[in-house]
Design an enzyme around this catalytic site. Structure first.
Site, PDB file in Angstrom:
ATOM      1  N   LEU A   1      69.436  46.171  37.537  1.00 53.91           N
ATOM      2  CA  LEU A   1      70.420  45.159  37.110  1.00 53.91           C
ATOM      3  C   LEU A   1      69.700  44.021  36.386  1.00 53.91           C
ATOM      4  CD1 LEU A   1      73.574  44.886  37.448  1.00 53.91           C
ATOM      5  CD2 LEU A   1      73.064  43.185  39.205  1.00 53.91           C
ATOM      6  N   GLY A   2      69.099  44.370  35.250  1.00 51.93           N
ATOM      7  CA  GLY A   2      68.503  43.346  34.381  1.00 51.93           C
ATOM      8  C   GLY A   2      69.558  42.891  33.383  1.00 51.93           C
ATOM      9  N   ARG A   3      69.085  42.385  32.241  1.00 55.45           N
ATOM     10  CA  ARG A   3      70.040  41.893  31.234  1.00 55.45           C
ATOM     11  C   ARG A   3      71.000  42.985  30.792  1.00 55.45           C
ATOM     12  NH1 ARG A   3      65.371  38.360  28.822  1.00 55.45           N
ATOM     13  NH2 ARG A   3      64.289  40.305  29.116  1.00 55.45           N
ATOM     14  N   ILE A   4      70.455  44.181  30.492  1.00 55.07           N
ATOM     15  CA  ILE A   4      71.320  45.259  29.996  1.00 55.07           C
ATOM     16  C   ILE A   4      72.205  45.785  31.136  1.00 55.07           C
ATOM     17  CG2 ILE A   4      71.325  47.613  29.056  1.00 55.07           C
ATOM     18  CD1 ILE A   4      68.758  46.794  27.480  1.00 55.07           C
TER      19      ILE A   4
ATOM     20  N   GLU B   1      61.091  62.804  23.856  1.00 54.43           N
ATOM     21  CA  GLU B   1      61.863  62.647  22.613  1.00 54.43           C
ATOM     22  C   GLU B   1      60.999  62.961  21.394  1.00 54.43           C
ATOM     23  OE1 GLU B   1      63.459  58.695  22.785  1.00 54.43           O
ATOM     24  OE2 GLU B   1      64.513  59.114  24.651  1.00 54.43           O
TER      25      GLU B   1
ATOM     26  N   ARG C   1      64.434  46.258  42.760  1.00 56.07           N
ATOM     27  CA  ARG C   1      63.424  46.121  43.815  1.00 56.07           C
ATOM     28  C   ARG C   1      63.892  45.133  44.882  1.00 56.07           C
ATOM     29  NH1 ARG C   1      58.245  45.645  40.245  1.00 56.07           N
ATOM     30  NH2 ARG C   1      59.989  45.239  38.865  1.00 56.07           N
TER      31      ARG C   1
ATOM     32  N   ILE D   1      70.714  55.271  29.740  1.00 49.43           N
ATOM     33  CA  ILE D   1      70.444  54.633  28.442  1.00 49.43           C
ATOM     34  C   ILE D   1      69.085  53.929  28.475  1.00 49.43           C
ATOM     35  CG2 ILE D   1      72.813  54.306  27.593  1.00 49.43           C
ATOM     36  CD1 ILE D   1      70.912  51.570  29.458  1.00 49.43           C
TER      37      ILE D   1
ATOM     38  N   ARG E   1      65.234  55.028  29.947  1.00 51.13           N
ATOM     39  CA  ARG E   1      64.117  55.861  29.516  1.00 51.13           C
ATOM     40  C   ARG E   1      64.245  57.220  30.216  1.00 51.13           C
ATOM     41  NH1 ARG E   1      63.571  52.973  25.872  1.00 51.13           N
ATOM     42  NH2 ARG E   1      61.758  51.740  25.250  1.00 51.13           N
TER      43      ARG E   1
ATOM     44  N   HIS F   1      68.937  58.865  21.233  1.00 51.27           N
ATOM     45  CA  HIS F   1      68.339  57.551  21.516  1.00 51.27           C
ATOM     46  C   HIS F   1      68.809  56.517  20.470  1.00 51.27           C
ATOM     47  CE1 HIS F   1      64.679  55.238  23.306  1.00 51.27           C
ATOM     48  NE2 HIS F   1      65.674  54.417  22.979  1.00 51.27           N
TER      49      HIS F   1
ATOM     50  N   ASP G   1      71.207  59.233  26.584  1.00 53.42           N
ATOM     51  CA  ASP G   1      70.767  58.734  25.272  1.00 53.42           C
ATOM     52  C   ASP G   1      69.252  58.853  25.166  1.00 53.42           C
ATOM     53  OD1 ASP G   1      71.062  57.477  22.722  1.00 53.42           O
ATOM     54  OD2 ASP G   1      70.449  55.559  23.597  1.00 53.42           O
TER      55      ASP G   1
HETATM   56  C1  8YV Z   1      64.610  51.313  20.273  1.00 54.88           C
HETATM   57  C2  8YV Z   1      64.720  50.991  22.790  1.00 54.88           C
HETATM   58  O1  8YV Z   1      65.226  52.390  19.666  1.00 54.88           O
HETATM   59  O2  8YV Z   1      64.439  48.670  22.712  1.00 54.88           O
HETATM   60  C3  8YV Z   1      64.177  49.705  23.282  1.00 54.88           C
HETATM   61  O3  8YV Z   1      63.469  49.731  24.290  1.00 54.88           O
HETATM   62  O4  8YV Z   1      64.628  51.955  23.435  1.00 54.88           O
HETATM   63  C4  8YV Z   1      65.408  51.042  21.492  1.00 54.88           C
HETATM   64  O5  8YV Z   1      66.132  49.886  21.273  1.00 54.88           O
HETATM   65  C5  8YV Z   1      63.187  51.668  20.355  1.00 54.88           C
HETATM   66  O6  8YV Z   1      62.445  50.880  21.204  1.00 54.88           O
HETATM   67  C6  8YV Z   1      62.597  51.596  18.971  1.00 54.88           C
HETATM   68  O7  8YV Z   1      61.288  51.822  19.001  1.00 54.88           O
END
Ligand code: 8YV
Length: 330
Positions: free
Chosen positions: A169-172, A278, A192, A247, A249, A296, A273
């Site tokens: 639960l960070g900014r995103i 990748e 954590r 969304i 990693r 992604h 995503d």
């Molecule tokens: C980008 C991302 O596509 O910001 C991130 O961590 O995963 C994406 O916004 C990526 O980092 C571009 O290199």
């Protein structure tokens, strides 16, 4: 006389020349153009033999690296840049860079927070709806003529009012939660530590979070600390009626365990995503209709990528001016 030889001690003293700056890997086109045309910086070759020759010549004098969240300054590269002072990363995630070595050597890293929060959270919501309502599979159903041929598309899962567990639960994560509140969802989370002042229900582990929710949304930062956090046990707790949305990693999920869970329907579905390797997507997933696959694209809008490029270039200008980064990580 000071004996401090760390990167931070060297930072303000000597002006940095363009030939002491290297771009590592492909970075956003605007950043690439400005680095080449306005600064004339070095570019790390992709070819291994050329790269070695380049590093023998320039490695010892390079002081600043500009990289991306996809190709960072990894352990081997950082080891060949003994005078590296700072790393400027395009992307909020910087797990492709050896953060531990950077910390040990006093090398600050900047990232591009905030400007991409909305677009990544929007993507999470898109995946959430696509996954629970099978919108990708439904679209394929229309395109291949199954609807016109008289078939009915299978019933799907209600997306509103679900219990959703946010891992990270960070900014995103918070921006995703805010959006899901508008869908009447009951928000749970795991970090954590519990976040002070947050009214959502806290769970002490990813497994507990998965056990108490209908949908697990992964918004945790990548890197060694979160690698494989969503493992077979967590997926078992997601259960045959439960869904996963990622969304963040690919490394946060044990990908083979996820593929197995989707193929055997031990979870109901997933929206992804991001992937472990990748742009490779596990071949088995391409055959499955209970998974939504995106390339992604979380931050990938013209507006947000332009904002991210500005943050990178502002960090560069600031560092060259007075040795400070405007958005250093932690
Ligand atoms: C980008 C991302 O596509 O910001 C991130 O961590 O995963 C994406 O916004 C990526 O980092 C571009 O290199």
């Amino acid at each position: 006389m000071s004996t401090d030889t760390s990167a931070s001690a060297r930072r303000n003293t000597n002006p940095i020349s363009a030939r002491q700056i290297v771009r590592v890997g492909p970075v956003n086109p605007t950043v690439t153009r400005v680095l080449a045309e306005d600064y004339g910086t070095l570019v790390l070759p992709g070819d291994p033999a050329e790269r070695q020759a380049f590093l023998s010549e320039h490695g010892p004098t390079i002081r600043l690296a500009v990289c991306s969240g996809k190709i960072g300054v990894d352990t081997a590269l950082m080891g060949q840049l003994p005078n590296l002072e700072a790393i400027i990363n395009f992307g909020v995630g910087y797990d492709a860079t050896d953060v531990a070595q950077a910390a040990e050597r006093g090398i600050p890293i900047s990232n591009t927070p905030d400007v991409l929060t909305d677009c990544v959270a929007d993507t999470a919501l898109g995946l959430y709806l696509m996954t629970l309502r099978s919108l990708g599979a439904a679209e394929r159903f229309v395109r291949r003529g199954s609807w016109a041929g008289g078939e009915n598309f299978a019933l799907t899962t209600r997306a509103s009012g679900k219990k959703v567990g946010i891992l990270g639960l960070g900014r995103i994560g918070q921006a995703i939660a805010t959006r899901l509140e508008a869908f009447g969802c009951d928000i749970h989370y795991h970090n954590r530590n519990a976040k002070p002042g947050v009214s959502y229900t806290y769970h002490p582990s990813a497994a507990e979070l998965a056990a108490h929710t209908d949908v697990l949304v992964i918004a945790a930062a990548g890197g060694p600390e979160s690698a494989g956090l969503v493992d077979a046990t967590v997926l078992r707790n997601v259960g045959p009626e439960g869904f996963v949305v990622n969304i963040a990693r690919g490394s946060v999920i044990d990908e083979p365990a996820l593929v197995a869970a989707l193929a055997s329907n031990t979870i109901a579905g997933a929206g992804l995503d991001v992937f472990a390797h990748e742009p490779q997507v596990p071949a088995d997933l391409l055959e499955l209709d209970n998974v939504v696959l995106l390339p992604h694209l979380g931050s990938g809008t013209r507006e947000t990528r332009a904002d991210m490029a500005n943050v990178v270039l502002e960090n560069l200008r600031s560092y060259l001016k007075d040795g400070t980064l405007i958005t250093p990580v932690s």
